[in-house]
Every structure is written in structure tokens, then in C-alpha cells.
Design an enzyme around this catalytic site. Structure first.
Site, PDB file in Angstrom:
ATOM      1  N   LYS A 131      -1.467   4.952  12.226  1.00  0.00           N
ATOM      2  CA  LYS A 131      -0.605   4.454  11.158  1.00  0.00           C
ATOM      3  C   LYS A 131      -1.436   3.677  10.144  1.00  0.00           C
ATOM      4  O   LYS A 131      -2.279   2.864  10.520  1.00  0.00           O
ATOM      5  CB  LYS A 131       0.464   3.546  11.761  1.00  0.00           C
ATOM      6  CG  LYS A 131       1.400   2.987  10.716  1.00  0.00           C
ATOM      7  CD  LYS A 131       2.317   1.915  11.277  1.00  0.00           C
ATOM      8  CE  LYS A 131       2.881   1.088  10.139  1.00  0.00           C
ATOM      9  NZ  LYS A 131       3.608  -0.081  10.554  1.00  0.00           N
TER      10      LYS A 131
ATOM     11  N   HIS B 137       4.323   1.307   1.857  1.00  0.00           N
ATOM     12  CA  HIS B 137       5.436   0.588   1.227  1.00  0.00           C
ATOM     13  C   HIS B 137       5.948   1.356   0.010  1.00  0.00           C
ATOM     14  O   HIS B 137       7.148   1.453  -0.232  1.00  0.00           O
ATOM     15  CB  HIS B 137       4.995  -0.827   0.824  1.00  0.00           C
ATOM     16  CG  HIS B 137       4.367  -1.585   1.949  1.00  0.00           C
ATOM     17  ND1 HIS B 137       3.042  -1.949   1.942  1.00  0.00           N
ATOM     18  CD2 HIS B 137       4.863  -1.985   3.136  1.00  0.00           C
ATOM     19  CE1 HIS B 137       2.762  -2.568   3.078  1.00  0.00           C
ATOM     20  NE2 HIS B 137       3.848  -2.598   3.828  1.00  0.00           N
TER      21      HIS B 137
ATOM     22  N   CYS C 254      -0.915  -6.996  21.097  1.00  0.00           N
ATOM     23  CA  CYS C 254       0.170  -6.139  20.599  1.00  0.00           C
ATOM     24  C   CYS C 254      -0.327  -4.697  20.529  1.00  0.00           C
ATOM     25  O   CYS C 254      -1.430  -4.449  20.037  1.00  0.00           O
ATOM     26  CB  CYS C 254       0.579  -6.628  19.211  1.00  0.00           C
ATOM     27  SG  CYS C 254       1.648  -5.467  18.357  1.00  0.00           S
TER      28      CYS C 254
ATOM     29  N   HIS D 135       0.862  -1.191   0.000  1.00  0.00           N
ATOM     30  CA  HIS D 135       0.000   0.000   0.000  1.00  0.00           C
ATOM     31  C   HIS D 135       0.892   1.232   0.000  1.00  0.00           C
ATOM     32  O   HIS D 135       2.125   1.122  -0.126  1.00  0.00           O
ATOM     33  CB  HIS D 135      -0.977  -0.043   1.172  1.00  0.00           C
ATOM     34  CG  HIS D 135      -0.339  -0.116   2.532  1.00  0.00           C
ATOM     35  ND1 HIS D 135       0.333   0.934   3.105  1.00  0.00           N
ATOM     36  CD2 HIS D 135      -0.252  -1.143   3.422  1.00  0.00           C
ATOM     37  CE1 HIS D 135       0.792   0.582   4.287  1.00  0.00           C
ATOM     38  NE2 HIS D 135       0.454  -0.684   4.501  1.00  0.00           N
TER      39      HIS D 135
ATOM     40  N   HIS E  93      -0.491  -3.787  16.582  1.00  0.00           N
ATOM     41  CA  HIS E  93      -1.478  -4.457  15.726  1.00  0.00           C
ATOM     42  C   HIS E  93      -2.809  -4.753  16.401  1.00  0.00           C
ATOM     43  O   HIS E  93      -3.765  -5.143  15.736  1.00  0.00           O
ATOM     44  CB  HIS E  93      -0.885  -5.762  15.173  1.00  0.00           C
ATOM     45  CG  HIS E  93       0.258  -5.530  14.246  1.00  0.00           C
ATOM     46  ND1 HIS E  93       1.564  -5.553  14.651  1.00  0.00           N
ATOM     47  CD2 HIS E  93       0.271  -5.226  12.929  1.00  0.00           C
ATOM     48  CE1 HIS E  93       2.344  -5.289  13.634  1.00  0.00           C
ATOM     49  NE2 HIS E  93       1.599  -5.086  12.576  1.00  0.00           N
TER      50      HIS E  93
ATOM     51  N   CYS F  41       4.463  -8.326  14.067  1.00  0.00           N
ATOM     52  CA  CYS F  41       5.700  -7.529  14.189  1.00  0.00           C
ATOM     53  C   CYS F  41       6.924  -8.424  13.998  1.00  0.00           C
ATOM     54  O   CYS F  41       8.028  -7.927  13.830  1.00  0.00           O
ATOM     55  CB  CYS F  41       5.853  -6.916  15.576  1.00  0.00           C
ATOM     56  SG  CYS F  41       4.638  -5.692  16.032  1.00  0.00           S
TER      57      CYS F  41
ATOM     58  N   LYS G  21      -2.683  -2.558   6.950  1.00  0.00           N
ATOM     59  CA  LYS G  21      -3.732  -3.506   6.544  1.00  0.00           C
ATOM     60  C   LYS G  21      -4.528  -3.971   7.750  1.00  0.00           C
ATOM     61  O   LYS G  21      -5.734  -4.145   7.692  1.00  0.00           O
ATOM     62  CB  LYS G  21      -3.099  -4.732   5.877  1.00  0.00           C
ATOM     63  CG  LYS G  21      -2.540  -4.443   4.519  1.00  0.00           C
ATOM     64  CD  LYS G  21      -3.585  -4.539   3.422  1.00  0.00           C
ATOM     65  CE  LYS G  21      -2.910  -4.335   2.097  1.00  0.00           C
ATOM     66  NZ  LYS G  21      -3.697  -3.720   1.077  1.00  0.00           N
TER      67      LYS G  21
ATOM     68  N   CYS H 234       4.809 -11.289  19.018  1.00  0.00           N
ATOM     69  CA  CYS H 234       3.789 -10.829  18.064  1.00  0.00           C
ATOM     70  C   CYS H 234       4.186 -11.293  16.676  1.00  0.00           C
ATOM     71  O   CYS H 234       5.246 -10.900  16.167  1.00  0.00           O
ATOM     72  CB  CYS H 234       3.654  -9.304  18.083  1.00  0.00           C
ATOM     73  SG  CYS H 234       2.591  -8.714  16.732  1.00  0.00           S
TER      74      CYS H 234
HETATM   75  N1  MSP Z   1       9.911  -7.153   6.815  1.00  0.00           N
HETATM   76  C1  MSP Z   1      10.141  -6.037   7.663  1.00  0.00           C
HETATM   77  C2  MSP Z   1      11.408  -5.315   7.261  1.00  0.00           C
HETATM   78  C3  MSP Z   1      12.641  -6.166   7.214  1.00  0.00           C
HETATM   79  S1  MSP Z   1      14.011  -5.282   6.655  1.00  0.00           S
HETATM   80  C4  MSP Z   1      15.302  -6.293   6.925  1.00  0.00           C
HETATM   81  C5  MSP Z   1       8.960  -5.065   7.584  1.00  0.00           C
HETATM   82  N2  MSP Z   1       8.167  -5.163   6.535  1.00  0.00           N
HETATM   83  S2  MSP Z   1       6.842  -4.281   6.293  1.00  0.00           S
HETATM   84  O1  MSP Z   1       6.306  -4.746   5.059  1.00  0.00           O
HETATM   85  O2  MSP Z   1       5.989  -4.370   7.424  1.00  0.00           O
HETATM   86  O3  MSP Z   1       7.258  -2.794   6.205  1.00  0.00           O
HETATM   87  C6  MSP Z   1       8.177  -2.369   5.245  1.00  0.00           C
HETATM   88  C7  MSP Z   1       8.355  -0.873   5.280  1.00  0.00           C
HETATM   89  O4  MSP Z   1       7.132  -0.221   4.943  1.00  0.00           O
HETATM   90  C8  MSP Z   1       8.780  -0.341   6.641  1.00  0.00           C
HETATM   91  O5  MSP Z   1       9.838   0.587   6.487  1.00  0.00           O
HETATM   92  C9  MSP Z   1       7.569   0.371   7.129  1.00  0.00           C
HETATM   93  O6  MSP Z   1       7.911   1.467   7.928  1.00  0.00           O
HETATM   94  C10 MSP Z   1       6.960   0.853   5.822  1.00  0.00           C
HETATM   95  N3  MSP Z   1       5.583   1.196   6.017  1.00  0.00           N
HETATM   96  C11 MSP Z   1       4.521   0.361   6.258  1.00  0.00           C
HETATM   97  N4  MSP Z   1       3.431   1.129   6.558  1.00  0.00           N
HETATM   98  C12 MSP Z   1       3.766   2.448   6.523  1.00  0.00           C
HETATM   99  C13 MSP Z   1       3.072   3.652   6.636  1.00  0.00           C
HETATM  100  N5  MSP Z   1       1.798   3.697   6.960  1.00  0.00           N
HETATM  101  N6  MSP Z   1       3.756   4.804   6.361  1.00  0.00           N
HETATM  102  C14 MSP Z   1       5.064   4.810   5.954  1.00  0.00           C
HETATM  103  N7  MSP Z   1       5.736   3.682   5.847  1.00  0.00           N
HETATM  104  C15 MSP Z   1       5.169   2.518   6.264  1.00  0.00           C
HETATM  105  O7  MSP Z   1       8.820  -4.248   8.489  1.00  0.00           O
END
Ligand code: MSP
Length: 719
Positions: free
Chosen positions: A318, A21, A161, A18, A164, A140, A321, A137
Site C-alpha cells: 500500500k 488521498h 502494527c 498523496h 504501519h 491507525c 507515507k 496504534c
Molecule cells: N482520518 C481517517 C478517516 C476518517 S473518516 C471519518 C483516515 N484518514 S487517511 O488520511 O489515513 O486516509 C483517508 C483516505 O485515503 C482513506 O479512504 C484511505 O483509504 C485513502 N488512502 C490512503 N492511502 C491510499 C492508497 N494508497 N490508495 C488508495 N487510497 C488510499 O483514514
């Protein structure tokens, strides 16, 4: 040769991408393009984090193997990177790393072996076997200490958590530990000797105080019987490595650590250390655990760790999903040019801080800064060159005898004034860019747009064109404007690759280099060759019709909310459960809403008979709330004073005209529907910050509070 290595986090392969990411990708992509412009050989990594219990569970739910689950999600990430111009074909990433790759297994095992042989700075074994007892969790992928979870609501239930709001897993098993507690001093020394190791500064302080507070050893394995989807611990296959241990190491296995063949192709020695771009939610893993693992393995520390803020919804939560409040990529892609999204993300979010997302703000920015700003400057300049100069970039020279005339028409005859201005703006732009203050650097770039707009409005080229004697003045104005556009293309290329390449080609420069490899620091005023035949002039950023687009988005969001918001129900959004077709005519009157008024604390039963448009409906922000307290108000026999948790930092205080029908105790813990964006109002000296929904029954309009029969988290949206 100068090299640079930048990474995004690798994304969990359990749910679909989304805006959050996409944002991390845009930031890393922008930095990579900027480096490439400077001629620095750059390696840009992104990818997926595919192991662990969460992916295993998601796969199980969807009836897939974990690898199939990862493949499925990877498909969506690749779709995102291709559609948003972030993949290799579009000049974006160099590797899409997947932790299920065999070469990654090799590298991770090598690092484990090294760490297992290593001694900590205090002379103890860095890895040891023990017993883990505590909470975990899955979402996380992190062990939780007491201050990181909410106590269970009922005896016998697990805690939840804080991030979440989902139940934690109890773990009690044999586990390998990484002796993190022995690394606190070494980490503090690292932060002290390299103040820019963690950026921005506020995050550096946060990490430092966390480490100062003392570190606990970290469980780095799970029993294979509990988690089988992961890298086996070398020489002890009864254990699977902890997913974060495996995931962080991807940054080095991707460039060849622990695998000679890959090392030859990419080059660990050549590219390491990397700059890691991460969200602030995963800072601890990158700024504490990862440096400690690297110390144990005897490897160099990263170039730095840069933590950005979160995109939050209008209530400050934040976007995720699990909470069902994400901005879907399909919607963005359908309604906005990629460059408008990139620009908005970097301009509207002050880097490092959280940013509130709204489609309205995105539309406003696009219209004001891109359609009316840069796009308009480009099209008016090029159209005038086409009309008044036969499509040929004119000369900027004003001869001595015409200087006075030029001055009279409001044109600064000293070209160094404008070149001085733009050089200064460029230097400031770059300075801000280097510190990742993208928003500020874009503001500076837009001061160039404003300056050029003013020059055009003041000098009125359309008037100059009518006067034969003012030909040189006209040419000078148009040259300056076109040359400024060339500069803007180079400055803005990393942020808006598509639009700047387009302007570049409309300027007639398609065959003379590219902003993609022009170093902005080396721009020289006047290098736009006089006599260049400009290309076809096309609009860049058409204005977005706000009302129409919002109506389409709202309609579409409801459709995709149900279908596209989750991976086969892995993370079904709460809102899905109540989403209705946006097109279904409303044949039944909506239930009246319980917002107390002084005069009529119990509302009447006026039914709504006219249809409303979906845009009208979506103006109402409806949320699930939980009644935390309820009490009567002295001398107001119809009113109850409630505090309701709608998922925000602080619960809302709501007055409801239901006191004659409900005892306060009946309401405690009840999940209700709340109108969250109703203007607050004062009643009997109390501020009411919302309204609850209730059916209005019978002649007297007896309120029956709308509630939920299924478990829904506080703050979930009703739509
Ligand atoms: N798999 C771990 C990262 C491992 S790195 C060795 C992870 N994955 S994640 O899919 O949950 O998140 C990936 C990135 O997307 C993170 O930097 C996270 O901060 C970012 N974001 C997810 N949701 C977000 C927002 N709502 N706003 C900005 N960035 C966010 O964590």
C-alpha cells in the site's frame, strides 16, 4: 426535491496528501458531478480529521500546536483540491469539513449525550465506564487485538502494527466504552436487509463475517492527561473522546446535526443519509462502528458505504507515507493534465480492487486513449469541419439520389444504425457507472471513439472532399462524428470535466448549455444543431514523450523525496535517509552486486567507470531486506541460500556467492540492500529471486555486505 449527499473520508491532519488521498477525492467528485448532471441537488463533503494522539505528536515534533499543525496540513489539502479542480470554485466539494470547528464539537457532544442515554438492543446502557488494558496504534488511531499486531522481536519491546510496522502504545486506563457487542445481531440484520449497504459485494461479505465472528466493546475515550487534543466527553472533561467517534460524526455535524444555525444553512433533514466513499482500510469503522453509533443515537443509517481498493507500489505494498512509497502530487501535477490523471485512476483501477501505479502506465494510457483516442477524434473531426465545411456543422441528411454513392464509399446510409449503437452504448455506460464499475463504463465509452475512428478511416473524408458528388456523404460523416463528440462530452464530463468542457466549446456549443448540467440519460441523437459555427480548434491532450518525461520525473522525485515527502519530519520517508542528489556526477565506481553465477560464485572487482544516466539507475529497484534464514547448499561451497523479507507478502529466496566469507548464522536478522527487480534465475536447482549488494574488497574480491546502521523498515526503497 431530489437530493444526494456524498462524502470522502476526512483526512488525517498529520501528513501531506498523496495519490491515495487524491484518488478518494476523484471518485467522490466524479459521483457528485454525475448526480449534478441529472439535476439532483448534491452535497459533497471532504475535509480533515484533526484530533488524536497522532496529530498531537506530529505537532510536537514540528514545534507547533495541534491546531497549527492541522492548519498547516489543511493548507496542502486545499492546494491539492484547487490544483486538481476539486474545490467549490471548480464545481467540486461543497464543504471542507474540519473537526476542530466549534459547531462540530457541539454536534459530537449532542450525539454522545444521546448515546449515553440510549439502551442497546439488548436493553443495556450503550455507553458505560470501565478500564481499558491493551495496545493502540497511533497511526491507525485504532486499538489492536492480538491478530492485528506483530509480536515484539525482543523481550520488553512493544509489538508493532501490521499496517504501519511501527511500535504500539500500551494503554491501561479508565475509559468509556461503547457496548458494541450488543449490536452484532442488529448489524447483521441491517446487512441482510440491505445487500447494497456495503459495496462491492466482496466487502459486504468481509464485514458480515467480521461481525459474525463476534464484536468486542469499543473504548471511546482516553484520559485527558494522555490525549488532550480532542472533544471533551460531556459532563466528564477528564476524558477526551476517541478520535474515530468524533471523526465519523463529522458526516452529520457538517450538515447541521446538533447545531440549529448550520442546520438552517445546509440541512441535516434535507441531505442525510449520505453515501460514504472510503478506502477498504477503513471499512470496519464505517460499516460496523458508525452504523452502531447511529443506532444508539436513533438516527437513520447511511445510504451506503462504498469501499475502494488501494494504490499499491510495484511490489504490492500500500502506498503510504510511513512506507515511503507514495506518488507525490507535485510530480503528477507538473507532468500530467488533471483529466489524464482522473481518467487513469478510474480506467486503470478496477473499482474495489487494488491497483498498481506506475508513471509508465499513466503515460501509456494518456497517449493511447487520450492523445491518440479521444483527443485525436476531436481534433480531426473539428479540423475537417473547419477545412471542408467552413467551420459550420454540416447537415447529416443524404438525399435519396445520393444514397447509393454514399453506400459505395462505405458509409452506412441508415442513420439509425449509428444512433442505435450510441444509445445502446450510453445505456450500458450508465448502467456500469451506477454500479461504480468506472473502468468498464469507460471501456464502453471508448467503443464509441473506436466506432467513429473506423467510420472516418473507412469513408476517407479527405477523398470525399475531392468529389463534388460526395458532398452530402462527407457532411453526413462529419456530422455523425461531431454529434458523437457531443454525446461523449456529456457522458465523460464527470470523469474529465476540463477536457469535455473544452471539446464542448470547440464544438461551438459554449452558449448552448453545458455538459455539467446535461443529463446523459436524456441525450437525443441529432440535437447538435446543423449550422453551428465551431470554435477555435486546439489540441487537447498533447502526446507525452515517455523517455523525457520519465527522466524528468525520476530526477524530480529524488528532489521532492527529500524535501516534500513529510511534514517536518513527522513521517520522514525511509528513502529520504539515503537519497542522493540526482545530478551529482558518479565519481566512484558502484559496488559490485552479489548475484551468484555458476561459474564465478564470487564476483570479480570490475569497476564501473562510465557515467550512467539517472534513468538507467532508477531502473534498478533497490530495497531494504532482512535476512530471515541462511543456509549452505550441499555441493556448492561458494553459495548461501537466503530467505529475505523485502516487505512483500512472501520473503524472497536469494542465492549469494558469499559462503566462503560469511557463516550463515552471521547473517540472520541482518538488514541488507537487495536488487528486487532482477530477472529470477535458477542455480543448482534453486531459484534466485534477487541479488544482495556488497563491496568487493581486495584482489580476491572479498564481499563485504552493504548494511544499515540505522533502523529501516523492510522494503524501504534505496534511491
Ligand atoms: N482520518 C481517517 C478517516 C476518517 S473518516 C471519518 C483516515 N484518514 S487517511 O488520511 O489515513 O486516509 C483517508 C483516505 O485515503 C482513506 O479512504 C484511505 O483509504 C485513502 N488512502 C490512503 N492511502 C491510499 C492508497 N494508497 N490508495 C488508495 N487510497 C488510499 O483514514
Amino acid at each position: 426535491m431530489n437530493t444526494f449527499y456524498v462524502t470522502t473520508p476526512i483526512y488525517y491532519a498529520n501528513s501531506l496528501p498523496h495519490l491515495g488521498h487524491l484518488y478518494t477525492m476523484i471518485v467522490a467528485d466524479t459521483i457528485a458531478r454525475h448526480k449534478r448532471q441529472q439535476g439532483i441537488e448534491t452535497f459533497f463533503l471532504t475535509g480533515t480529521d484533526e484530533h488524536g494522539i497522532n496529530i498531537e505528536r506530529a505537532a510536537q515534533k514540528a514545534g507547533r500546536t495541534p491546531k497549527e499543525q492541522a492548519d498547516y496540513v489543511v493548507g496542502y489539502y486545499k492546494k491539492m483540491t484547487s490544483e486538481f479542480g476539486l474545490d467549490t470554485d471548480h464545481g467540486g466539494y461543497d464543504i471542507f469539513m474540519r473537526t476542530s470547528e466549534p459547531f462540530h464539537y457541539q454536534g459530537v457532544s449532542e450525539l454522545w449525550r444521546r448515546a449515553a442515554k440510549a439502551k442497546t438492543p439488548k436493553g443495556n446502557d450503550a455507553i458505560y465506564k470501565g478500564h481499558y488494558e491493551g495496545w493502540f496504534c497511533a497511526a491507525c488511531a485504532a486499538y489492536k487485538t492480538e491478530d492485528e499486531y506483530a509480536k515484539p522481536k525482543a523481550a520488553g519491546e512493544p509489538p508493532t502494527c501490521l499496517v504501519h510496522e511501527t511500535p504500539l502504545d500500551r494503554i491501561s486506563e479508565e475509559s468509556y466504552f461503547f457496548r458494541l457487542s450488543d449490536y452484532a445481531e442488529a448489524l447483521l440484520a441491517l446487512y441482510e436487509s440491505r445487500p447494497d449497504f456495503v459495496r462491492p459485494e466482496s466487502r459486504n461479505n468481509e464485514v458480515t463475517s467480521f461481525v459474525r465472528g463476534g464484536l468486542q466493546d469499543l473504548a471511546v475515550s482516553r484520559l485527558r492527561t494522555a490525549v488532550s487534543w480532542g472533544v471533551p466527553v460531556p459532563d466528564d472533561p477528564a476524558h477526551t473522546m476517541y478520535v474515530w467517534f468524533d471523526a465519523l460524526i463529522n458526516y452529520i455535524t457538517a450538515i447541521g446535526f446538533g447545531n440549529e444555525e448550520r442546520e438552517r444553512v445546509t440541512g441535516f433533514e434535507k441531505f442525510w443519509p449520505a453515501l460514504h466513499i472510503v478506502g477498504k482500510d477503513i471499512l470496519r469503522f464505517h460499516a460496523v462502528y458508525w452504523p452502531a453509533f447511529l443506532m444508539a443515537a436513533g438516527l437513520d443509517q447511511p445510504r451506503g458505504i462504498v469501499a475502494h481498493g488501494m494504490w499499491v507500489d510495484p511490489n504490492g505494498r500500500k502506498m503510504s507515507k510511513t512506507l515511503g512509497n507514495t506518488v507525490e502530487l507535485d510530480v503528477l501535477n507538473r507532468h500530467f493534465p488533471i483529466d489524464a490523471i482522473r481518467y487513469f485512476c478510474l480506467r486503470d483501477m478496477v473499482f474495489g480492487q487494488d491497483g498498481k501505479f506506475s508513471y509508465e502506465a499513466l503515460i501509456d494510457r494518456t497517449n493511447s486513449d487520450l492523445a491518440s483516442g479521444l483527443g485525436n477524434l476531436s481534433s480531426r473531426t473539428l479540423t475537417m469541419i473547419s477545412r471542408y465545411c467552413n467551420g459550420i456543422v454540416p447537415s447529416s441528411v443524404i438525399s435519396e439520389d445520393k444514397l447509393l454513392l454514399a453506400k459505395r464509399s462505405g458509409v452506412d446510409t441508415d442513420e439509425t444504425t449509428i444512433s442505435g449503437f450510441i444509445e445502446h452504448a450510453r445505456d450500458q455506460f450508465l448502467q456500469q457507472f451506477e454500479t461504480l464499475a468506472f473502468s468498464r463504463s469507460l471501456e464502453i465509452a471508448w467503443s464509441i471513439v473506436a466506432r467513429m475512428d473506423k467510420m472516418i478511416s473507412d469513408s476517407k473524408p479527405w477523398e470525399l472532399a475531392k468529389d463534388e458528388n460526395q458532398k452530402q456523404t462527407l457532411s453526413a460523416v462529419l456530422y455523425r462524428s461531431a454529434e458523437s463528440l457531443r454525446w461523449l462530452c456529456v457522458l465523460l464530463y464527470p470523469i474529465m470535466p476540463t477536457a469535455t468542457l473544452e471539446i464542448w466549446s470547440q464544438l461551438g456549443l459554449a452558449d448552448s448549455g453545458s455538459p455539467a448540467n446535461s443529463d446523459p440519460a436524456k441525450l437525443m441523437w441529432g440535437e447538435l444543431p446543423e449550422g453551428t459555427a465551431i470554435g477555435e480548434v486546439k489540441p487537447l491532450f498533447p502526446r507525452i514523450e515517455k523517455g523525457k518525461t520519465m527522466a524528468e520525473i525520476n530526477g524530480q522525485e529524488q528532489e521532492t523525496g527529500a524535501a516534500g515527502g513529510s511534514v517536518h519530519g513527522v513521517h520522514a520517508t525511509e528513502a529520504d535517509a539515503v537519497s542522493t542528489s540526482p545530478n551529482a556526477p558518479q565519481t566512484k565506481p558502484a559496488p559490485p552486486m552479489q548475484h551468484a553465477t555458476e561459474a564465478d560464485a564470487v564476483p570479480g572487482t570490475e569497476g564501473v567507470t562510465n557515467f550512467i544516466d539517472i534513468t538507467d539507475f532508477t531502473k534498478v529497484d533497490l530495497r531494504v531486506g532482512e535476512v530471515l534464514t541462511a543456509e549452505r547448499i550441499p555441493k556448492a561451497d561458494k553459495l548461501l541460500l537466503l530467505t529475505v523479507d523485502i516487505g512483500e507478502e512472501k520473503p524472497r529466496q536469494i542465492l549469494a556467492g558469499i559462503a566462503q566469507y560469511y557463516e550463515p548464522e552471521q547473517l540472520l536478522g541482518r538488514k541488507i540492500a537487495v536488487v528486487a527487480n532482477l530477472k529470477p534465475r535458477k542455480l543448482r536447482g534453486f531459484e534466485s529471486q534477487g541479488m544482495l549488494l556488497a563491496a568487493s574488497v581486495g584482489d580476491e574480491g572479498k564481499p563485504v555486505i552493504a548494511t544499515f546502521t540505522e533502523d529501516v523498515p523492510n522494503g524501504a526503497r534505496l534511491k
